[in-house]
Design a protein around this motif. Structure first.
Motif, short mmCIF file in Angstrom:
data_model
loop_
_atom_site.label_atom_id
_atom_site.label_comp_id
_atom_site.label_asym_id
_atom_site.label_seq_id
_atom_site.Cartn_x
_atom_site.Cartn_y
_atom_site.Cartn_z
N ARG A 142 50.77 28.07 37.34
CA ARG A 142 51.08 26.94 36.53
C ARG A 142 52.69 27.16 36.20
O ARG A 142 53.48 26.28 36.33
N SER A 200 45.27 15.29 22.05
CA SER A 200 46.26 15.46 22.78
C SER A 200 47.50 14.54 22.63
O SER A 200 47.43 13.47 22.49
N THR A 219 50.57 11.72 27.75
CA THR A 219 51.36 11.74 28.90
C THR A 219 52.32 10.49 29.38
O THR A 219 51.90 9.26 28.85
N ARG A 251 45.14 23.83 22.16
CA ARG A 251 45.41 22.38 22.64
C ARG A 251 46.71 22.03 22.92
O ARG A 251 47.63 22.16 21.94
N PRO A 252 47.24 21.72 24.18
CA PRO A 252 46.52 21.85 25.56
C PRO A 252 46.12 23.52 25.81
O PRO A 252 46.64 24.21 25.39
N ALA A 253 44.90 23.30 26.74
CA ALA A 253 44.69 24.54 27.27
C ALA A 253 45.69 25.14 28.27
O ALA A 253 46.53 24.11 28.79
N ASN A 313 45.82 25.45 31.33
CA ASN A 313 45.64 24.87 32.62
C ASN A 313 45.67 23.43 32.51
O ASN A 313 45.08 22.86 33.54
N GLU A 314 45.79 22.80 31.52
CA GLU A 314 45.87 21.37 31.33
C GLU A 314 47.34 20.86 31.46
O GLU A 314 48.22 21.48 31.14
N PRO A 315 47.49 19.55 31.67
CA PRO A 315 48.69 18.97 31.89
C PRO A 315 49.33 18.93 30.46
O PRO A 315 48.84 18.92 29.41
N ARG A 316 50.68 18.99 30.44
CA ARG A 316 51.58 19.07 29.27
C ARG A 316 52.75 17.97 29.37
O ARG A 316 53.12 17.68 30.54
#
Length: 417
Positions: free
Chosen positions: A22, A178, A181, A309-311, A313-316
């Motif tokens: 990441r 969330s 994006t 949140r976010p984890a 490995n999640e998109p930011r």
């Protein structure tokens, strides 16, 4: 030299191994946005004479004029208004909204209740404060679905003949949802255009700049606003804000900031110009450092059982890392631990207080060189259920890492882990 418990150090090492891919993705993002900013500087032939201070009316301040052009270029907009005269992000957003709305118009938020400090800007009818409602501008909002998505049937029903501006808050604010994006924002714009083409789509872009490859104005938003003591100031700009979008709308905001007929043509920069340029130059890198730190924080807190949140490995799409705690004592320890890692005011112990513009007591860790500069490592939280702490910023990854480990050590020392 900081000393942390062995299990905390081991947790840190394991987290960094887990998130290495990441971090490489963030490096690629930084390259893209850094080169994008440099290209804009080069196209507009930025030179050292653009950094000269101006005074008085500051007519024909080429540094100020070119700065607007560079911002418009970077954000893919027709025009921009970049000024140290904006006192905060809330002031900047307020200026944009007052600039384009008129008595009898309606402002509709489609992402639920906005950030706490905007509640007083919206105001109440005849509240005497000069709020939107006090000026006869109505307000409505549509709550998000339980899944945190826009409720499109409700939005279509809420849009009235006098609805003029659609407000979208990109960042989560003080909520567990969330953040949205750029892909989400593009879809929102397309859906709104299908409902009614003449709506003005406004995006509160605070905390979102340079966290993705595109900005909201590059996917169809009409107007965006943000603060220079957040992402685009690069940790260098000492104050200010920006508004970007369609030229007519930016001009209207400029008339609100100064006066009708004057707009963007005046405004002494008082020696701030160089720092604002340099901050923009540094912003992609500094935002990348903060993003790496947020990913590290998520990985560490997830590893010990907290919800994030976010984890990792999640998109930011913004700087904010939310961590949910089981009670106020955990939340307060977390924020105080972040403060203890500061280079400035590390000896200060933050406590919850009734901060102006907020509806609940708020605790803030803000050991920053620029007061309220949330591109620097900071953390804050309203003291209310479900006890979520919001960490953001970090001019260097190493500092964020230090802050996270300090928070963990504080929790451990208080027998809260």
């Amino acid at each position: 030299m900081a000393r942390f418990a062995e299990e905390i150090t081991a947790l840190s090492i394991a987290a960094e191994e887990r998130i290495s891919s990441r971090h490489r993705e963030i490096d690629e993002l930084v390259d893209f946005n850094q080169w994008k900013v440099i290209d804009a500087f080069q196209r507009h032939k930025v030179s050292d004479y653009h950094f000269a201070a101006s005074t008085g009316y500051a007519y024909n301040d080429r540094g100020r004029e070119v700065l607007d052009e560079v911002y418009a270029d970077v954000f893919g907009a027709e025009a921009a208004l970049v000024r140290p005269h904006f006192a905060s992000g809330t002031h900047t957003i307020s200026t944009a909204l007052f600039g384009v709305l008129r008595p009898g118009d309606e402002l509709l938020s489609i992402t639920g209740r906005p950030y706490d400090t905007l509640h007083k800007v919206i105001g109440k009818e005849q509240d005497g404060t000069g709020s939107l409602r006090d000026f006869g501008i109505t307000y409505s909002e549509v709550a998000l679905t339980e899944e945190g998505e826009v409720d499109w049937p409700a939005v279509a029903a809420a849009i009235q003949p006098n609805t003029k501006v659609i407000a979208i808050q990109r960042s989560r604010g003080y909520s567990w949802r969330s953040s949205f994006t750029i892909s989400h924002l593009k879809d929102m714009v397309e859906q709104l255009r299908r409902i009614r083409e003449d709506l003005i789509i406004f995006v509160d872009n605070c905390y979102g700049e340079f966290t993705e490859r595109l900005e909201p104005t590059e996917v169809g938003a009409d107007l965006i606003a943000g603060s220079l003591i957040k992402n685009p100031g690069g940790g260098i700009a000492e104050t200010g804000g920006y508004i970007c979008g369609r030229k007519k709308l930016v001009d209207q905001a400029a008339y609100r900031l100064t006066a009708p007929g004057i707009g963007r043509d005046v405004g002494a920069m008082l020696g701030t110009t160089r720092a604002i340029y340099q901050g923009l130059f540094l912003a992609p890198h500094t935002v990348g450092q903060a993003l790496k730190g947020s990913i590290f924080a998520a990985a560490v807190f997830q590893a010990i059982g907290f919800q994030t949140r976010p984890a990792w490995n999640e998109p930011r799409t913004d700087l904010i890392q939310a961590v949910q705690f089981s009670g106020p004592e955990h939340l307060i320890a977390f924020v105080q631990g972040i403060q203890q890692a500061a280079a400035v005011d590390s000896h200060v112990v933050p406590e919850p207080w009734d901060m102006p513009g907020y509806e609940h007591p708020v605790i803030m860790a803000a050991g920053t060189f620029i007061q309220g500069g949330s591109l620097e490592l900071s953390a804050d939280a309203p003291i209310r259920e479900p006890y979520i702490g919001y960490m953001q910023g970090g001019l260097t990854y190493s500092h964020v890492k230090y802050g996270v480990l300090s928070a963990l050590q504080t929790l451990k020392d208080r027998n809260l882990l």
